[in-house]
Write a protein that holds these residues in place. Structure first.
Motif, PDB file in Angstrom:
ATOM      1  N   GLU A   1      91.478  30.822  74.350  1.00 24.89           N
ATOM      2  CA  GLU A   1      91.785  30.995  75.767  1.00 24.89           C
ATOM      3  C   GLU A   1      92.958  30.106  76.177  1.00 24.89           C
ATOM      4  OE1 GLU A   1      88.397  32.231  78.536  1.00 24.89           O
ATOM      5  OE2 GLU A   1      87.546  30.572  77.380  1.00 24.89           O
TER       6      GLU A   1
ATOM      7  N   THR B   1      95.357  28.050  79.094  1.00 25.83           N
ATOM      8  CA  THR B   1      95.208  27.260  80.310  1.00 25.83           C
ATOM      9  C   THR B   1      96.588  26.767  80.718  1.00 25.83           C
ATOM     10  OG1 THR B   1      93.888  25.547  81.388  1.00 25.83           O
ATOM     11  CG2 THR B   1      94.673  25.067  79.174  1.00 25.83           C
TER      12      THR B   1
ATOM     13  N   THR C   1      97.572  26.166  75.720  1.00 30.66           N
ATOM     14  CA  THR C   1      96.178  25.808  75.919  1.00 30.66           C
ATOM     15  C   THR C   1      95.995  24.300  75.869  1.00 30.66           C
ATOM     16  OG1 THR C   1      93.932  26.435  75.249  1.00 30.66           O
ATOM     17  CG2 THR C   1      95.510  25.961  73.483  1.00 30.66           C
TER      18      THR C   1
ATOM     19  N   THR D   1      95.691  32.890  84.016  1.00 28.29           N
ATOM     20  CA  THR D   1      94.536  33.720  83.676  1.00 28.29           C
ATOM     21  C   THR D   1      94.857  35.204  83.805  1.00 28.29           C
ATOM     22  OG1 THR D   1      93.038  31.953  84.393  1.00 28.29           O
ATOM     23  CG2 THR D   1      92.115  34.173  84.201  1.00 28.29           C
TER      24      THR D   1
ATOM     25  N   LYS E   1      88.086  25.413  80.656  1.00 26.17           N
ATOM     26  CA  LYS E   1      87.306  26.570  80.218  1.00 26.17           C
ATOM     27  C   LYS E   1      86.339  26.091  79.142  1.00 26.17           C
ATOM     28  CE  LYS E   1      90.873  30.011  81.261  1.00 26.17           C
ATOM     29  NZ  LYS E   1      91.758  31.085  80.737  1.00 26.17           N
ATOM     30  N   GLU E   2      85.122  26.578  79.198  1.00 27.66           N
ATOM     31  CA  GLU E   2      84.075  26.061  78.316  1.00 27.66           C
ATOM     32  C   GLU E   2      84.457  26.159  76.845  1.00 27.66           C
ATOM     33  OE1 GLU E   2      79.271  26.701  77.480  1.00 27.66           O
ATOM     34  OE2 GLU E   2      80.270  27.781  79.109  1.00 27.66           O
TER      35      GLU E   2
END
Length: 297
Positions: A97, A99, A231, A86, A250-251
């Motif tokens: 995003e 991960t 990700t 992050t 993550k949403e």
């Protein structure tokens, strides 16, 4: 017990690092020394506890093999992997995003044609994953490369079951078409436990934590002139979305695997109808160090 002598020990170690030629290495080692010594002074471990800690780290290293990385797993369950990822991510709202990489990106994914099936075992619910790879300005990225890997329907990666799964099961290296589109067939992933037969499993049991991860597929997307992104996509409605053992959800990465009854589309994908279909785009940030006038692949 904090004494003048314990403080001098810390300062002596820090002073010993003054000759480190690399300034960044000196900065990291100095901070590590100060934080580690502060931890010891705060918690005051007994000699038996310190020996147990050394034994745990030794066992963690001894558990690592060419196809298993127990230290990555340890970093994951302590939230360090997600914290580092992050901190180093782009952070802008218009890109996919990132991960965690996870401990099972341990072997090269086989090159596959668009539309190929990465589920070589065929024991799960069939699905299609499709979408586009885009730049953050909205333009397609032809020739973008996607490295994909996932566990089988039983929750095991190929490297965990070399006598059961064929090498490369659940893995594929795909190249997006001239419009940046990608697609492949696979099985709907399922939740699964991370390996618990080593030191990390002992740690989870000692702390009363479960080892489960929600259902997901891993991606590394890259394109010329853009920053790659590592990700996952997570299956909407999966168990453990709110308690991932490695804190990686993550949403924005939660996607619907929609049941689709469309025989013509199923024929196009080479899959029976109805089938499950996940559609999403992967958006990459243009590398600020790249030449903006360079031709895209």
């Amino acid at each position: 017990m904090t004494t003048e002598f314990t403080t001098r020990i810390t300062e002596a170690v820090v002073d010993s690092l003054d000759g480190t030629a690399d300034p960044r290495l000196r900065e990291l080692l100095t901070a590590l020394t100060r934080h580690l010594h502060a931890f010891v002074r705060e918690t005051e471990p007994t000699m038996a506890e310190w020996e147990q800690a050394i034994g745990f780290l030794t066992a963690t290293g001894q558990t690592c093999t060419d196809t298993r990385q127990e230290f990555v797993l340890l970093s994951d369950v302590l939230g360090v992997s997600m914290l580092v990822e992050t901190i180093n991510s782009d952070g802008s709202g218009d890109v996919t995003e990132s991960t965690v990489l996870g401990p099972f990106h341990m072997t090269e994914s086989p090159v596959r044609e668009l539309g190929a099936d990465i589920d070589l075992v065929g024991d799960g619910e069939p699905c299609v994953v499709s979408g586009r790879v885009l730049s953050n300005d909205g333009t397609e990225l032809p020739g973008a490369v996607l490295d994909v890997w996932q566990a089988n329907a039983e929750g095991y990666y190929d490297v965990q079951q070399p006598d059961v799964q064929p090498a490369g099961n659940g893995r594929g290296l795909f190249t997006a078409d001239d419009e940046g589109r990608f697609r492949f067939r696979t099985c709907v992933p399922s939740p699964y436990p991370i390996p618990t037969d080593g030191p990390v499993g002992d740690l989870l049991r000692s702390t009363g934590r479960h080892p489960y991860r929600p259902a997901h597929i891993h991606f590394i997307a890259s394109a010329e002139g853009h920053t790659p992104v590592t990700t996952h996509i997570f299956v909407a409605g999966s168990d453990h979305l709110d308690s991932d053992a490695v804190f990686a959800v993550k949403e924005s990465l939660v996607q619907d695997f929609t049941e689709t009854d469309d025989p013509p589309l199923a024929r196009e994908f080479g899959i029976p109808s109805p089938f499950r279909h996940a559609r999403f785009d992967l958006v990459l940030n243009r590398d600020p160090n790249s030449d903006p006038n360079a031709e895209r692949p």
